[in-house]
Scaffold this active site. Structure first.
Site, PDB file in Angstrom:
ATOM      1  N   PHE A   1      -5.802  25.921  10.125  1.00 18.86           N
ATOM      2  CA  PHE A   1      -6.461  26.039  11.427  1.00 18.86           C
ATOM      3  C   PHE A   1      -7.890  26.580  11.321  1.00 18.86           C
ATOM      4  O   PHE A   1      -8.260  27.499  12.026  1.00 18.86           O
ATOM      5  CB  PHE A   1      -5.591  26.969  12.297  1.00 18.86           C
ATOM      6  CG  PHE A   1      -5.709  26.723  13.777  1.00 18.86           C
ATOM      7  CD1 PHE A   1      -5.143  25.603  14.359  1.00 18.86           C
ATOM      8  CD2 PHE A   1      -6.375  27.630  14.601  1.00 18.86           C
ATOM      9  CE1 PHE A   1      -5.237  25.389  15.734  1.00 18.86           C
ATOM     10  CE2 PHE A   1      -6.481  27.422  15.969  1.00 18.86           C
ATOM     11  CZ  PHE A   1      -5.906  26.297  16.535  1.00 18.86           C
TER      12      PHE A   1
ATOM     13  N   GLN B   1       5.221  18.927  17.995  1.00 16.44           N
ATOM     14  CA  GLN B   1       5.459  20.322  17.620  1.00 16.44           C
ATOM     15  C   GLN B   1       5.453  21.219  18.848  1.00 16.44           C
ATOM     16  O   GLN B   1       5.749  22.403  18.732  1.00 16.44           O
ATOM     17  CB  GLN B   1       4.323  20.799  16.693  1.00 16.44           C
ATOM     18  CG  GLN B   1       4.264  20.093  15.364  1.00 16.44           C
ATOM     19  CD  GLN B   1       2.988  20.421  14.606  1.00 16.44           C
ATOM     20  OE1 GLN B   1       2.255  19.530  14.249  1.00 16.44           O
ATOM     21  NE2 GLN B   1       2.715  21.691  14.347  1.00 16.44           N
TER      22      GLN B   1
ATOM     23  N   THR C   1       2.120  -9.271  -1.085  1.00 21.82           N
ATOM     24  CA  THR C   1       1.443  -7.961  -1.060  1.00 21.82           C
ATOM     25  C   THR C   1      -0.011  -8.109  -0.664  1.00 21.82           C
ATOM     26  O   THR C   1      -0.683  -7.123  -0.386  1.00 21.82           O
ATOM     27  CB  THR C   1       1.535  -7.236  -2.429  1.00 21.82           C
ATOM     28  OG1 THR C   1       0.824  -7.999  -3.404  1.00 21.82           O
ATOM     29  CG2 THR C   1       2.958  -7.053  -2.871  1.00 21.82           C
TER      30      THR C   1
ATOM     31  N   GLU D   1       1.025  28.441   6.313  1.00 15.62           N
ATOM     32  CA  GLU D   1      -0.393  28.182   6.094  1.00 15.62           C
ATOM     33  C   GLU D   1      -1.036  28.972   4.950  1.00 15.62           C
ATOM     34  O   GLU D   1      -1.900  28.437   4.260  1.00 15.62           O
ATOM     35  CB  GLU D   1      -1.162  28.480   7.392  1.00 15.62           C
ATOM     36  CG  GLU D   1      -0.850  27.505   8.499  1.00 15.62           C
ATOM     37  CD  GLU D   1      -1.355  27.993   9.839  1.00 15.62           C
ATOM     38  OE1 GLU D   1      -0.876  29.038  10.309  1.00 15.62           O
ATOM     39  OE2 GLU D   1      -2.224  27.340  10.416  1.00 15.62           O
TER      40      GLU D   1
ATOM     41  N   CYS E   1       4.092   3.286   6.481  1.00 20.74           N
ATOM     42  CA  CYS E   1       2.730   2.737   6.512  1.00 20.74           C
ATOM     43  C   CYS E   1       2.700   1.243   6.790  1.00 20.74           C
ATOM     44  O   CYS E   1       1.723   0.746   7.322  1.00 20.74           O
ATOM     45  CB  CYS E   1       2.024   3.029   5.194  1.00 20.74           C
ATOM     46  SG  CYS E   1       2.705   2.136   3.775  1.00 20.74           S
TER      47      CYS E   1
ATOM     48  N   CYS F   1       3.340   3.787   0.682  1.00 24.17           N
ATOM     49  CA  CYS F   1       3.961   5.114   0.739  1.00 24.17           C
ATOM     50  C   CYS F   1       5.361   5.165   0.141  1.00 24.17           C
ATOM     51  O   CYS F   1       5.843   6.225  -0.207  1.00 24.17           O
ATOM     52  CB  CYS F   1       3.992   5.624   2.174  1.00 24.17           C
ATOM     53  SG  CYS F   1       5.246   4.851   3.205  1.00 24.17           S
TER      54      CYS F   1
HETATM   55  C1  LIG Z   1       0.111  -1.083  -1.926  1.00 22.48           C
HETATM   56  C2  LIG Z   1      -0.667  -2.091  -2.699  1.00 22.48           C
HETATM   57  C3  LIG Z   1      -1.230  -1.697  -3.889  1.00 22.48           C
HETATM   58  C4  LIG Z   1      -1.982  -2.618  -4.614  1.00 22.48           C
HETATM   59  N1  LIG Z   1      -2.555  -2.184  -5.764  1.00 22.48           N
HETATM   60  C5  LIG Z   1      -3.343  -3.030  -6.445  1.00 22.48           C
HETATM   61  C6  LIG Z   1      -3.977  -2.597  -7.633  1.00 22.48           C
HETATM   62  O1  LIG Z   1      -3.810  -1.442  -8.067  1.00 22.48           O
HETATM   63  N2  LIG Z   1      -4.782  -3.455  -8.254  1.00 22.48           N
HETATM   64  C7  LIG Z   1      -4.980  -4.734  -7.794  1.00 22.48           C
HETATM   65  O2  LIG Z   1      -5.715  -5.476  -8.420  1.00 22.48           O
HETATM   66  N3  LIG Z   1      -4.367  -5.171  -6.705  1.00 22.48           N
HETATM   67  C8  LIG Z   1      -3.567  -4.362  -6.011  1.00 22.48           C
HETATM   68  N4  LIG Z   1      -2.958  -4.800  -4.871  1.00 22.48           N
HETATM   69  C9  LIG Z   1      -3.194  -6.178  -4.411  1.00 22.48           C
HETATM   70  C10 LIG Z   1      -2.015  -7.146  -4.706  1.00 22.48           C
HETATM   71  O3  LIG Z   1      -0.843  -6.464  -4.937  1.00 22.48           O
HETATM   72  C11 LIG Z   1      -2.269  -8.015  -5.902  1.00 22.48           C
HETATM   73  O4  LIG Z   1      -3.413  -8.775  -5.713  1.00 22.48           O
HETATM   74  C12 LIG Z   1      -1.082  -8.917  -6.238  1.00 22.48           C
HETATM   75  O5  LIG Z   1      -1.207  -9.389  -7.533  1.00 22.48           O
HETATM   76  C13 LIG Z   1      -0.918 -10.089  -5.296  1.00 22.48           C
HETATM   77  O6  LIG Z   1       0.233 -10.812  -5.659  1.00 22.48           O
HETATM   78  P1  LIG Z   1       1.273 -11.395  -4.626  1.00 22.48           P
HETATM   79  O7  LIG Z   1       2.232 -12.205  -5.365  1.00 22.48           O
HETATM   80  O8  LIG Z   1       1.843 -10.338  -3.813  1.00 22.48           O
HETATM   81  O9  LIG Z   1       0.305 -12.270  -3.742  1.00 22.48           O
HETATM   82  P2  LIG Z   1       0.558 -12.967  -2.375  1.00 22.48           P
HETATM   83  O10 LIG Z   1       0.223 -12.040  -1.260  1.00 22.48           O
HETATM   84  O11 LIG Z   1       1.887 -13.586  -2.336  1.00 22.48           O
HETATM   85  O12 LIG Z   1      -0.571 -14.072  -2.476  1.00 22.48           O
HETATM   86  C14 LIG Z   1      -1.924 -13.717  -2.652  1.00 22.48           C
HETATM   87  C15 LIG Z   1      -2.853 -14.906  -2.624  1.00 22.48           C
HETATM   88  O13 LIG Z   1      -2.712 -15.694  -3.786  1.00 22.48           O
HETATM   89  C16 LIG Z   1      -2.475 -17.054  -3.462  1.00 22.48           C
HETATM   90  N5  LIG Z   1      -1.577 -17.612  -4.471  1.00 22.48           N
HETATM   91  C17 LIG Z   1      -0.514 -17.005  -5.017  1.00 22.48           C
HETATM   92  N6  LIG Z   1       0.043 -17.812  -5.962  1.00 22.48           N
HETATM   93  C18 LIG Z   1      -0.714 -18.935  -5.999  1.00 22.48           C
HETATM   94  C19 LIG Z   1      -0.651 -20.114  -6.754  1.00 22.48           C
HETATM   95  N7  LIG Z   1       0.284 -20.318  -7.671  1.00 22.48           N
HETATM   96  N8  LIG Z   1      -1.591 -21.059  -6.559  1.00 22.48           N
HETATM   97  C20 LIG Z   1      -2.558 -20.896  -5.626  1.00 22.48           C
HETATM   98  N9  LIG Z   1      -2.646 -19.787  -4.860  1.00 22.48           N
HETATM   99  C21 LIG Z   1      -1.742 -18.821  -5.042  1.00 22.48           C
HETATM  100  C22 LIG Z   1      -1.843 -16.955  -2.100  1.00 22.48           C
HETATM  101  O14 LIG Z   1      -1.949 -18.152  -1.389  1.00 22.48           O
HETATM  102  C23 LIG Z   1      -2.607 -15.846  -1.464  1.00 22.48           C
HETATM  103  O15 LIG Z   1      -3.811 -16.261  -0.938  1.00 22.48           O
HETATM  104  C24 LIG Z   1      -2.174  -3.925  -4.134  1.00 22.48           C
HETATM  105  C25 LIG Z   1      -1.570  -4.328  -2.946  1.00 22.48           C
HETATM  106  C26 LIG Z   1      -0.829  -3.414  -2.226  1.00 22.48           C
HETATM  107  C27 LIG Z   1      -0.207  -3.838  -0.945  1.00 22.48           C
HETATM  108  S1  FES Z   2       6.377   1.711   4.826  1.00 19.73           S
HETATM  109 FE1  FES Z   2       4.979   2.543   3.403  1.00 19.73          FE
HETATM  110  S2  FES Z   2       5.413   1.325   1.691  1.00 19.73           S
HETATM  111 FE2  FES Z   2       6.536   0.380   3.210  1.00 19.73          FE
END
Ligand SMILES: Cc1cc2nc3c(=O)[nH]c(=O)nc-3n(C[C@H](O)[C@H](O)[C@H](O)COP(=O)(O)OP(=O)(O)OC[C@H]3O[C@@H](n4cnc5c(N)ncnc54)[C@H](O)[C@@H]3O)c2cc1C
Ligand code: FES
Ligand code: FES
Length: 1388
Positions: free
Chosen positions: A972, A825, A320, A1320, A48, A53
C-alpha cells in the site's frame, strides 16, 4: 464430394474415462469452455486464455499405433479447440481423485506441503505433476523444472510446491525434505534438526561447494564466529539456549509420514475402446459451426485440394498462434484445416544431410528426436541440434511445446520467433507443396522472410517438411535468447550464429548470423567475414558491421532500442569467445585459450536444484495437543483446491435464465464522447440489451470508494483507456463479447493529456499535497557537512491474481434486492455501492464471497467497476447476470500498484549520521482518487523505515493522470516509500565511502525512539532480526567471497545485500479498525463460524478456525467457515492492511468467549460431560448457542494530516533479509543465488501460513523490484496485457537457496494470542535483491572507470542492468542526440 461439403462428423473423445459423443459441436469452442460449461467440470481453471499461466492444464492420452504405446502429454485446455480431441482421452483434475473418492498422491502432497494458497493455480500444478509422473514415475528435479515452466502461481513463491513435489523425485528420500543436503528426512530419518553450529556449518559448506569451491577456506572460520555470536549472545533473548542448542525450534511444516505412497500401478487406465477404433484417429473429419468450419483431411492430396479450394484457410496444429490471433487480435478464419493426420507432415526422417521433420511434428517431439541424435552421434555432427535443444528449453512452457508444431513457428514468421533465427543460420531447407505446382524446396536464407509475419511460401502452398542439417567438423553453431523472464517468455532479442572454417585452419569459410527482435522480420545481416582469421580484428569488424546493419528507429515496436542493439553485439561477442575457445583447443599454438574471465562470459544458465529451510518456534511444552494455535495447520480448503472441488464465482452453477455481460470500454485516454452507435450490437442474435449512462439516473450513476468521483458508465468524457462506457448483456459469453466489439464510439480528444508523473507535475495535476514535518529540516540541512540529492522512479505492478474479476448478480425479485456473488476483498463496500446504484437500502443487498483466487489489494475497490454494471443490468432485466473478465480486460480496467517518483535531499555528517531529510513523493494515481490518497500517505508514514533522524519532512502528491485508477497492492505505498529511503541511505554511504551496513546500523531505531510522526516505538525487534539474519546467512564471510568473486570476474558480477524493514500495522483511518464475528453452535456440537474477513489464499479462515478451536477447546475439524456474507456479519472492513487476523481474530475470540461463558454452568455441573454434552445440556435448557463478537482496536487514534497528530499504528512488524545475486554484464540477465530472511511475526498463529506469506510476499516483491514492467503507449494504452507481455516471477526466478526463519521469543501483546500481522511486511525485503543487483552493477561500472554512484530505477530489468553496466558495446549503441520522435512506450 469435396470434404468440406460432406456431412458433419460426430466428435468422439473420452474425459476422465467416460466416452463422449457430440454430433453438434462448434469448432470455435475450446476444450476449456467445453469442460467448464458443457460438462460442468470446473476444476480446470481459466487464468489467461492465452497459454501463459497453466491454470487450465489437462493431460491428453493418445494411442501410438506404430509404437503400440500410450503417450501422455499436458496441454493448455484454453488453446485447444475441443474438436482437436477427436479420438483422444482427456484427464482433468477431477479425474484423478477427490475428497469423496480418495485423493491422488499429487493432490494430497501439494495440499499438505502448503503449496496451495488461493488454490486457483493448484489444479494446473496438479495436472502438470500428474502428467510427469505418468511419463516418469520417478522423475528428477530437472524434470520438474521442465514440466513446470508453463505454470504460474502468484501466491506461494513456488517453494512449497517444489518441496511437496520433490517427494516424488529422485532427489528425495521417502518423502519431502527441507532441501538441505544433510536433511534428516533424506537420510530416511524423522526430522530432528536442532539449530546449532555444527549442522549449520555443514549446510553452508555444501552450498559453497556448489557455488564457489574456492570460498570454503576462511569462510568457515568467520562463520563459526558469527554463528557462535548468534547462538550464544544476547540476541537469543528469552529463547531456551543450552550450549548453543535451542530446543524449541522446528523446521517441520508437515509430516511426510502423512503422505500416502505413490503407486504408479494404480493409475487410471487408458480407455480400451480408443485402441479398438483406429478409424477415430485416421478418418476425415468435418465440424461446422455458425462461423467456422474445421476440417481434418487424412492425406496430403486432400490437404492440398482443400488448400487450393480455400487459399485463405488457416492450417492449424497447436493453435498456439491462430488461437491467439482469433481471441486477441479479432481475426476470423472461416476455414481451419488440421493436418495432423497427414503422414508426410507428421513423419520424422533421418537423411544424409540431417533430420527432416514433418511440419506438424510438435516441438516436444522435435526435442526428443534431437536429443536422441545428440546422444548417438559424434559431437561435431550435432552442434546445430544442441543449440536448438538449448533454445527449446526456454521456448514456451511444456504444455505449449506439446501442442505447437515446428511448421507453425516457421510459418507464423514472427520477428521474435525463437526457432527461425536458428533455422535460418543453420541453412534449414523447407519443402512446400501445392496442388497446382507440386513440390519445391526453399532455403531459409535472407530472402525467405518477406515482411512482418510474411514469408515466401505462397498462400496455396503447404509446408511439408523442414530439414535441419547436421553440422560439420569445422563448423560451430550457437543460439542466444534474452527475454524479460528466463522461462516461458518471448525473446527481446535472439540469435543463431554459425561459422565454418576452411579445413584445418582458423580462416573463415562462411559466417551466417540471424537475429530476431531486430526488425519486422528475422534478419540475416551479411557480415562478409569470409577469408578472415578468427581474431580480435574480425571481432571488431563484425561488431561494427552489425552496428551498421542492425539499426532500430527510436520508435521501433517493442522499445528498448539501445538495449536490443547492445544485446545483438553482446551475442556476437559471446559467439566470438566461444568459437575462439573451441579453436584454441584445436590450434593451441595459434589461438590463445580463453582466460577464466572469458570463460565466465560464455557460460550458459544451468538448472540448479533449489534448496530451502524454514525455521520457527514450536508451541510451548504442555500446550494441549488439540490446541492448534502455533501449529502449522494445513490451509482449511487446500484439499478441495487440489482436487478442483473448491468453488470460485465462475464455478457456481448457472441459473436457467442467466445472462452474460461484456463491457464496452473506452479506447481514448482523455476524450469527449460525441456519439455511440450500438445498433450492430443490439441487432445481434442473442443480445438481450445494451446499457449506457443514459439508462441510469445521473445520481445513481455516480460512484467511488472514498470520493464519489467515478461513474458506473461514463456519461460524457472518458478519462482513461479501459473505462467502462457500456455493457452488453447476451445469452452467453461469446455473443456478449462479440457484440461489445461492435459498439462504435466517436470521440473528440480533450487537452491536456496527462499520462506520466512528469506530465502531472508540469500540469500541477494532483490531489494533496500532504506533509509530515519533524524538527527543523532547513536548519538541519544547513548545519550538515554534506547535503546530497537524488531521484528515483519505482514502476507500478499488476496484481495478476490468477482468478480475474468474476461476479454474479442475482435479483431477488420481490423486494428490489440483489444477491451479489463477488470476487471482492471488501463485501461491505460492494454492498453499499450496489445499493446506491440500485436505489435501495443496504438491507436489500447481500454480498457473498466464498473465496477469491488471489486479491493482493486489487479486489478491494476496483472490482466495483465490474460489479456495478452487471448489478444494474440484472436489476433492470430482473435476471441473473454473470461476468468474468478476460485477462487482458482485467489488466486494462482495474489499475495497478502506483508508480512513484521520489526525490530526496539528505544532510549527513562525515561519520554517517543523518541530520536532516527532505523527501517528495509523487504517485501516479490515475484518473480517480480511489485509495490513492491513503496510498501516498502510507508511503509517507513508512519513509523512515528503520532510521532515526531528528529533522525530517516528507511531502506527498497523488498525481491525477489519464491512466486507469491505480489502487491498493500489498504494501500500500509502503514499499515505494521505503525504497526511496534505502536508495538514499545506499547513495549516502557510497558518497562517504562508508560500509552500507555501518551507516544503517548507526542510524537504526530502537525501543524508546519515536517515528517522524511522533509514535513511540516499543518492543522494537529490528536489531534482533538484523543480527539473526547476519548469522543465519553467514553474511560477512559471503560478502568477502563476493568481493573475491568480482575481482576475478569481468563479465559476471555478484552483489550481496543486507536490508531491514519495519511496517506499521493498522488502518490509518480510525473507524476501519473494527471487526465482527458470528458463531453458531449446532446441537450436534459442530460450529459454523463467520467473520468479516475474506479468504483470498492467505489462510485467514484457517487462522480464525484455529482461534475458535483454542477458545472453544474443540478440534479445528469441528469448526467450519462457509463464506463471508454481509447478511451474517455486517459493516465489515476490507480484508486488507495485513490486519485481518488481528481484527477478526479478536472478534472471533469475543464471540467464542460468549459461548463459553454460556456453557460455563454446564461444564461446572458436569465436568466430564464433554463438548457435545455441554452443548446439548445448554440447548435443552434453552440457552442461545449463537453469539456475535466485536472488536475495536484500542490504543490508536488514526493520523490526522491536517493537525499532524495521532497514533496511526497499533504496532510495527520487523524483518531483515540478505540476498545474493549474480548478474551477466553482457546480457543483463540475473539470478538470485540465495536469500535469507528473519521475520518477526510475534508468536505465529500458524507458522506454515506465515512462512507461506513471507515467501509469497518476497517473491511478489522480487517481481516488483526486478522483473515486472508495465508499459504504456504515449497515448495511455496499456501495452503489457496478459502473461505473454507481462512477466510475473516463475519457478526459476525464486532464490536458488531460500531460507526463512521466524524470529523467536518475540511475543506481541497488541494482537491475538501474541501474534503479528504478516501479509504485507515481508514484500519490501525483496528490494534486497534490487540493491544487490545495483551493487553488482556498481562493481562492473567501477571496472569500466564509470561512476559507481549512479541512478538506478526500479524494476532492475535486464535492460536496465545491461545498460547501467556500461562497457564499450553499450556505449556504441547509445545515442546522445536528443530524440524527438515518439517512443513506443513511456515510463508512467
Ligand atoms: C504461451 C505461448 C508461449 C509461446 N512461446 C513462444 C516462444 O517462446 N518462442 C516462440 O518462438 N514462439 C512462442 N510462441 C508462439 C507459438 O507457440 C509458436 O509459434 C508455435 O510454434 C506455433 O505452432 P502451432 O502449431 O501452435 O501453430 P498454429 O497456431 O497451429 O499455426 C500457426 C501458423 O502457421 C501456419 N501453419 C502451420 N502449419 C503449416 C503448414 N504445414 N503449412 C503452411 N502453414 C502452416 C498456420 O496456418 C498459422 O498461420 C508461444 C505461444 C504461446 C501461446
Ligand atoms: S488459462 Fe492460462 S494457460 Fe490456459
Ligand atoms: S495459490 Fe497459486 S495462484 Fe494462488
Amino acid at each position: 464430394m469435396a470434404q468440406d461439403a460432406g456431412p458433419m462428423s460426430t466428435l468422439v473423445f473420452f474425459v476422465n474415462g467416460k466416452k463422449l459423443e457430440d454430433p453438434d459441436v462448434d469448432p470455435e469452442v475450446t476444450l476449456l469452455t467445453y469442460l467448464r460449461q458443457k460438462l460442468r467440470l470446473c476444476g480446470t481453471k481459466l487464468g489467461c486464455g492465452e497459454g501463459g499461466c497453466g491454470a487450465c492444464t489437462v493431460m491428453i492420452s493418445r494411442y501410438d499405433r506404430e509404437a503400440d504405446k500410450v503417450e501422455h502429454y499436458s496441454i493448455n485446455a484454453c488453446l485447444a479447440p475441443v474438436v482437436s480431441l477427436h479420438g483422444l482421452a482427456v484427464t482433468t483434475v477431477e479425474g484423478i481423485g477427490s475428497t469423496r473418492t480418495g485423493l491422488h498422491a499429487v493432490q494430497e502432497r501439494i495440499a499438505l506441503a502448503h503449496g496451495s494458497q488461493c488454490g486457483f493455480c493448484t489444479p494446473g500444478m496438479v495436472m502438470s505433476m500428474y502428467t510427469l509422473l505418468r511419463n516418469k514415475p520417478r522423475p528428477s528435479m530437472a524434470d520438474l523444472d521442465e514440466y513446470f515452466a508453463g505454470n504460474l502461481c502468484r501466491c506461494t513463491g513456488y517453494r512449497p510446491i517444489i518441496e511437496g513435489f520433490r517427494s516424488f523425485t529422485t532427489d528425495a528420500g521417502a518423502g519431502g525434505s527441507c532441501g538441505r543436503s544433510d536433511c534428516c528426512r533424506r537420510k530416511g530419518k524423522g526430522c530432528d534438526v536442532k539449530v546449532m553450529n555444527g549442522e549449520m556449518n555443514g549446510d553452508t559448506n555444501d552450498m559453497y561447494g556448489d557455488m564457489n569451491n574456492d570460498m570454503n577456506g576462511d569462510m568457515n572460520n568467520d562463520m563459526n564466529g558469527e554463528m557462535n555470536d548468534h547462538m550464544n549472545g544476547e540476541t537469543n533473548g528469552d529463547v531456551n539456549n543450552v550450549n548453543g542448542v535451542t530446543d524449541d525450534i522446528s523446521h517441520v511444516l508437515y509430516d511426510t509420514k502423512e503422505f500416502q505412497p505413490y503407486d504408479p500401478t494404480q493409475e487410471i487406465i487408458f480407455p480400451p475402446e480408443l485402441k479398438l477404433h483406429p478409424e477415430w484417429q485416421t478418418q476425415n473429419l468435418v465440424f461446422r459451426g455458425p462461423r467456422v468450419s474445421y476440417l481434418r483431411p487424412s492425406s496430403l492430396s486432400e490437404l492440398l485440394c482443400l488448400k487450393a479450394e480455400h487459399p485463405g484457410a488457416r492450417i492449424v496444429v497447436g493453435n498456439t498462434e491462430v488461437g491467439i490471433e482469433v481471441k486477441f487480435k479479432n481475426q476470423t478464419y472461416p476455414v481451419l484445416i488440421n493436418p495432423t493426420n497427414v503422414a508426410e507432415l507428421t513423419k520424422v526422417a533421418l537423411t544424409k544431410g540431417g533430420v527432416a521433420f514433418g511440419a506438424s511434428v510438435t516441438l516436444s517431439a522435435v526435442e526428443e528426436t534431437l536429443r536422441r541424435q545428440v546422444n548417438a552421434l559424434p559431437e561435431y555432427r550435432t552442434r546445430i541440434f544442441s543449440a536448438i535443444l538449448e533454445m527449446l528449453r526456454w521456448f514456451g512452457g511444456k504444455q505449449i511445446r506439446n501442442a505447437a508444431a515446428i511448421g507453425g513457428n516457421i510459418m507464423t514468421s514472427s520477428p521474435i520467433s525463437d526457432l527461425n533465427p536458428l533455422l535460418a543460420a543453420a541453412g534449414a531447407r523447407l519443402t512446400v507443396r501445392s496442388a497446382e505446382n507440386g513440390e519445391r524446396e526453399i532455403l531459409m536464407d535472407q530472402h525467405f522472410f518477406t515482411g512482418y509475419r510474411r514469408n515466401s511460401v505462397r498462400p496455396e502452398e503447404v509446408l511439408v517438411t523442414v530439414l535441419i542439417p547436421f553440422s560439420q567438423k569445422s563448423e560451430y553453431f550457437l543460439g542466444f535468447k534474452q527475454s524479460r523472464r528466463r522461462e516461458d517468455d518471448i525473446a527481446i532479442v535472439n540469435a543463431g550464429l554459425r561459422v565454418r572454417f576452411l579445413r584445418e585452419t582458423t580462416t573463415v569459410e562462411e559466417v551466417v548470423v540471424a537475429f530476431g527482435g531486430m526488425g519486422p522480420t528475422t534478419v540475416l545481416p551479411l557480415l562478409n567475414l569470409e577469408g578472415r582469421c578468427w581474431d580480435s580484428s574480425l571481432l571488431e569488424t563484425g561488431t561494427s558491421r552489425l552496428l551498421q546493419m542492425l539499426p532500430l528507429a527510436p520508435s521501433a515496436p517493442g522499445g528498448m532500442v539501445e538495449y536490443r542493439r547492445t544485446l545483438a553485439l553482446s551475442f556476437f561477442f559471446k559467439f566470438y569467445l566461444s568459437v575462439r575457445g573451441r579453436l584454441s583447443e584445436q590450434f593451441p599454438s595459434l589461438v590463445a585459450a580463453l582466460t577464466e574471465e572469458e570463460k565466465e562470459a560464455t557460460k550458459e544458465h544451468r538448472h540448479v536444484t533449489p534448496k530451502s529451510t524454514q525455521l520457527f518456534q514450536t508451541v510451548p511444552l504442555g500446550q494441549s495437543p488439540q490446541d492448534p494455535i502455533g501449529r502449522p495447520l494445513t490451509h482449511a480448503s487446500a484439499l478441495q483446491q487440489a482436487t478442483g472441488e473448491a468453488l470460485y464465482v465462475d464455478d457456481l452453477p448457472r441459473y436457467q435464465n442467466e445472462l452474460y455481460g461484456a463491457l464496452v470500454l473506452s479506447s481514448r485516454a482523455h476524450a469527449k464522447i460525441l456519439s455511440i452507435d450500438a445498433s450492430h450490437a443490439r441487432g445481434m442474435e442473442g443480445v438481450e440489451r445494451v446499457f449506457f449512462a443514459e439508462d441510469l439516473e445521473a445520481e445513481r450513476n455516480k460512484t467511488g470508494c472514498i470520493l464519489t468521483d467515478e461513474e458506473i458508465f461514463v456519461s460524457d468524457t472518458v478519462t482513461c483507456v479501459g473505462q467502462v462506457v457500456g455493457l452488453v448483456v447476451a445469452k452467453d459469453q461469446a455473443t456478449a463479447q462479440r457484440a461489445a466489439k461492435l459498439v462504435r464510439i466517436d470521440y473528440e480528444d480533450v487537452k491536456p493529456l496527462i499520462i506520466t508523473i512528469q506530465d502531472a507535475i508540469r500540469e500541477k495535476s494532483w490531489w494533496g499535497p500532504w506533509t509530515i514535518d519533524q524538527g527543523d529540516v532547513e536548519q538541519g540541512l544547513k548545519s550538515s557537512p554534506h547535503v546530497l540529492e537524488g531521484e528515483m522512479h519505482v514502476g507500478g505492478q499488476e496484481h495478476f491474481y490468477l482468478e480475474t474479476n468474476a461476479h454474479l448478480a442475482v435479483p431477488r425479485g420481490e423486494d428490489g434486492g440483489m444477491d451479489v456473488f463477488s470476487s471482492t476483498q471488501n463485501p461491505t463496500l460492494t454492498q453499499q455501492l450496489v445499493a446506491r446504484a440500485l436505489g435501495v437500502a443496504c438491507n436489500r443487498v447481500t454480498c457473498r464471497v466464498k473465496r477469491m483466487g488471489g486479491g493482493f489489494g486489487g479486489k478491494e475497490t476496483r472490482n466495483n467497476s465490474v460489479t456495478l454494471p452487471i448489478c444494474v443490468a440484472a436489476s433492470v432485466l430482473n435476471r441473473p447476470v454473470r461476468i468474468m473478465l478476460d485477462r487482458d480486460e482485467d489488466m486494462q480496467i482495474t489499475g495497478t500498484r502506483h508508480p512513484f517518483l521520489g526525490r530526496w535531499k539528505v544532510g549527513v555528517t562525515k561519520d554517517g549520521f543523518f541530520t536532516a531529510l527532505d523527501m517528495e513523493f509523487y504517485a501516479n494515481a490515475g484518473c480517480s482518487a480511489n485509495q490513492s490518497l491513503d496510498v501516498v500517505q502510507k508511503a509517507m508514514l513508512s519513509m523512515d523505515n528503520v532510521y532515526r533522524c531528528k529533522n525530517r519532512r516528507v511531502t506527498g502528491y497523488a498525481c491525477r493522470t489519464h491512466l486507469p485508477s491505480n489502487t491498493a497492492f500489498r504494501g500500500f505505498g509502503g514499499p515505494q516509500g521505503m525504497l526511496f529511503t534505502e536508495d538514499m541511505v545506499a547513495r549516502a554511504a557510497d558518497f562517504l565511502g562508508m560500509d552500507h551496513d555501518e551507516i544503517r546500523r548507526k542510524n537504526m531505531i530502537d525501543s524508546g525512539d519515536v517515528t517522524h510522526f511522533d509514535q513511540p516505538l516499543d518492543r522494537c525487534t529490528i536489531r534482533r532480526c538484523w543480527d539473526d539474519v547476519i548469522a543465519q546467512s553467514t553474511y560477512h564471510a559471503r560478502r568477502e567471497a563476493v568481493e573475491r568473486f568480482n575481482k576475478g570476474s569481468k563479465y559476471r558480477k555478484r552483489g550481496i545485500y543486507l536490508l531491514p524493514t519495519k511496517f506499521g500495522i493498522a488502518f490509518s483511518v480510525l473507524f476501519l479498525n473494527q471487526a465482527g464475528a458470528l458463531v453458531h453452535v449446532f446441537t450436534d456440537g459442530s460450529v459454523l463460524l463467520t467473520h468479516g474477513g475474506t479468504e483470498m489464499g492467505q489462510g485467514l479462515h484457517t487462522k480464525m478456525i484455529q482461534v475458535a478451536s483454542r477458545v472453544l477447546r474443540i478440534p479445528a475439524s469441528r469448526i467450519h467457515i462457509s463464506e463471508t456474507s454481509t447478511d451474517k456479519v455486517p459493516n465489515t472492513t476490507s480484508t486488507a492492511a495485513s490486519f485481518s487476523s488481528d481484527l477478526n481474530g479478536m472478534a472471533v475470540l469475543n464471540a467464542c468467549s460468549t459461548i463459553m461463558n454460556r456453557l460455563e454452568p454446564y461444564m461446572a455441573k458436569n465436568p466430564k460431560g464433554g463438548w457435545d454434552g455441554w452443548v446439548k445440556a445448554a440447548y435443552l435448557d434453552r440457552v442461545s448457542l449463537s453469539a456475535t463478537g466485536f472488536h475495536k482496536t484500542s490504543g490508536i487514534t488514526g493520523y490526522d494530516f491536517d493537525t499532524h497528530k495521532g497514533i496511526p499504528f497499533s504496532y510495527f512488524s520487523y524483518g531483515a533479509a540478505v540476498t545474493e545475486v549474480e548478474v551477466d554484464c553482457l546480457t543483463g540477465d540475473h539470478s538470485v543465488l540465495r536469500t535469507d530472511i528473519v521475520m518477526d511475526v510475534g508468536e505465529s498463529l500458524n507458522p506454515a501460513l506465515d512462512i507461506g506469506q513471507v515467501e509469497g510476499g518476497f517473491t511478489q516483491g522480487l517481481g516488483l523490484f526486478t522483473l515486472e514492467e508495465l508499459r504504456f503507449s504515449p497515448e495511455g494504452v496499456l501495452l503489457t496485457r496478459g502473461p505473454g507481455m507481462y512477466k510475473i516471477p516463475g519457478f526459476q526466478d525464486i532464490p536458488r537457496e531460500f531460507n526463512v526463519s521466524l524470529l523467536r521469543g518475540a511475543p506481541n501483546p497488541r494482537a491475538i494470542f501474541s501474534s503479528k500481522a504478516i501479509g504485507e511486511p515481508p514484500l519490501f525485503l525483496a528490494s534486497s535483491a534490487f540493491l544487490a543487483i545495483r551493487q553488482a552493477v556498481a562493481a562492473a561500472r567501477a571496472e569500466q572507470g564509470m561512476d559507481p554512484v549512479f541512478r538506478f530505477d526500479s524494476p532492475a530489468t535486464a535492460e536496465r542492468i545491461r545498460m547501467a553496466c556500461g562497457d564499450a558495446l553499450a556505449r556504441m549503441t547509445t545515442t546522445d542526440t536528443a530524440d524527438t520522435s515518439k517512443p513506443w512506450s513511456v515510463t508512467v
